[in-house]
Design a protein around this motif. Sequence first.
Motif, PDB file in Angstrom:
ATOM      1  N   UNK A  50     -13.787  -8.031   1.982  1.00  0.00           N
ATOM      2  CA  UNK A  50     -12.440  -7.636   1.604  1.00  0.00           C
ATOM      3  C   UNK A  50     -11.977  -8.147   0.263  1.00  0.00           C
ATOM      4  N   UNK A  51     -12.720  -9.054  -0.369  1.00  0.00           N
ATOM      5  CA  UNK A  51     -12.258  -9.622  -1.623  1.00  0.00           C
ATOM      6  C   UNK A  51     -12.183  -8.555  -2.720  1.00  0.00           C
ATOM      7  N   UNK A  52     -12.983  -7.483  -2.602  1.00  0.00           N
ATOM      8  CA  UNK A  52     -12.957  -6.403  -3.588  1.00  0.00           C
ATOM      9  C   UNK A  52     -12.297  -5.137  -3.059  1.00  0.00           C
ATOM     10  N   UNK A  53     -11.979  -5.116  -1.762  1.00  0.00           N
ATOM     11  CA  UNK A  53     -11.484  -3.907  -1.116  1.00  0.00           C
ATOM     12  C   UNK A  53     -10.039  -3.616  -1.482  1.00  0.00           C
ATOM     13  N   UNK A  54      -9.756  -2.365  -1.855  1.00  0.00           N
ATOM     14  CA  UNK A  54      -8.404  -1.920  -2.152  1.00  0.00           C
ATOM     15  C   UNK A  54      -7.947  -0.971  -1.053  1.00  0.00           C
ATOM     16  N   UNK A  55      -6.715  -1.173  -0.562  1.00  0.00           N
ATOM     17  CA  UNK A  55      -6.198  -0.370   0.543  1.00  0.00           C
ATOM     18  C   UNK A  55      -4.691  -0.263   0.392  1.00  0.00           C
ATOM     19  N   UNK A  56      -4.180   0.955   0.408  1.00  0.00           N
ATOM     20  CA  UNK A  56      -2.745   1.151   0.201  1.00  0.00           C
ATOM     21  C   UNK A  56      -1.921   0.993   1.476  1.00  0.00           C
ATOM     22  N   UNK A  57      -2.593   0.956   2.655  1.00  0.00           N
ATOM     23  CA  UNK A  57      -1.860   0.969   3.916  1.00  0.00           C
ATOM     24  C   UNK A  57      -2.192  -0.201   4.846  1.00  0.00           C
ATOM     25  N   UNK A  58      -3.019  -1.141   4.396  1.00  0.00           N
ATOM     26  CA  UNK A  58      -3.351  -2.314   5.201  1.00  0.00           C
ATOM     27  C   UNK A  58      -3.220  -3.568   4.344  1.00  0.00           C
ATOM     28  N   UNK A  59      -2.856  -4.674   4.980  1.00  0.00           N
ATOM     29  CA  UNK A  59      -2.764  -5.941   4.267  1.00  0.00           C
ATOM     30  C   UNK A  59      -4.154  -6.522   4.060  1.00  0.00           C
ATOM     31  N   UNK A  60      -4.260  -7.394   3.079  1.00  0.00           N
ATOM     32  CA  UNK A  60      -5.513  -8.059   2.741  1.00  0.00           C
ATOM     33  C   UNK A  60      -5.212  -9.535   2.503  1.00  0.00           C
TER      34      UNK A  60
END
Length: 422
Positions: A50-60
């Motif tokens: 997840x350190x590189x993952x981009x997501x507009x609808x989930x928290x990171x």
Amino acid sequence: MTKRILLGLLVLSTITISAQRNSASPYSYFGIGENFEATTVENASMGGIGVALKDTHHLNFINPAANADLRVATYAIGGSLTFLTLKDSEESQTGNSTNLRYIALGFPIGKKAGLSVGLQPFSSVGYSLLDNKNADDVNLFRGEGGTNKIYGSFGMYVCEGFSLGIETAFIFGNIDNSILNQRSNVALATKHQESLNIRGGQFKFGTQYKKELKNKLQLNAGASITLATDLSTKGNEEMYSLSFSSGGQEIPRDVLFDRPVNGDITIPVKSVFGFGMGKVNKWYIGVNQQFQSALSTNSSLITNGGSFKYDDSNKFSLGGYYIPKINSISSYWDTVTYRAGIRFEDTGLLVSSNNNFTTIKDFGINVGLGLPLPRQLSNVNVGFEYGQRGTTNNNLIKENYFNVRLSLSLNSVKWFQKRRID
């Protein structure tokens, strides 16, 4: 002694959140307890990437720079149920625990920034051991409590495809450890008890970069670093004699000593690097590599006569997701997000047995589903993990566990919109 301690460090029944004992692992005996990795159920179902993952609808929670991609208000709550089987060379025992993993809220700030706040467990202690191998000298070990983290995380784009983020957190909690000793032909028992209050701040910085390639492919890279922090430990340590009432209640007698306990626990620098590739709302595959220096302390909490120590730790994760057809109207299962991942970890904990220190390793295989709700953009996330920790070598304990994780990710596009008509 270490082997007998590990064998007995099981909670006798399902542990409830309200009791603030959310670990049944024997490894919660060491240090400030079993550490909780700051990941959502969605990330954990992909091996923890997840350190590189981009997501507009989930928290990171892994990289604060990911907040820059939030486009709707997002509410998230997650929990898990863990089933344990402990084995040594002769026997096995079982236990289970439940815990709340996070409560968080994130929302966009304009079109290039986002903010999230929340509460997460940081570590947990929960064990109970009756050591009666020597009938003339019986010891009862008990521990409970843990630490939590309140955090605020902000991320923003500073130029095309490049975002930065910062997270500040406050860690707090209480840990109680005790040893009750009863010797034959001695009227009174002796109890040594230590109660500690733990406080401290923590800072994390992160960065992400995305590059659009041909055929709608997207290449992502990211990194985060959590700075070293000193957690203050203050409390008291006492030893006293006691007797028992007919109902089994402890009746304190003479106090042998009662003195303050002060010290610091240094949580070392942790860095995470990773990259991934995929198509937005279609598929993604990524890797994470995590490194952390050895934990150190001048508190009596984790010295314990040299029965264990800490070294540098590292973790490698590989995982991803696949969505058959996100906007399908003919098949619900085509809109489901299918996740999978694997991780390998050297925990940095070394346990002494037979005059040798043995490294404790951890391994997990993960799968999960993101189930869309009728409400726009919201979903239920379910994750399953089978893992192994520890070893039966050198008279130690191997832990087989099965985690069931569940979270709600609720999105609202109206929360921060201005009213057009009053």
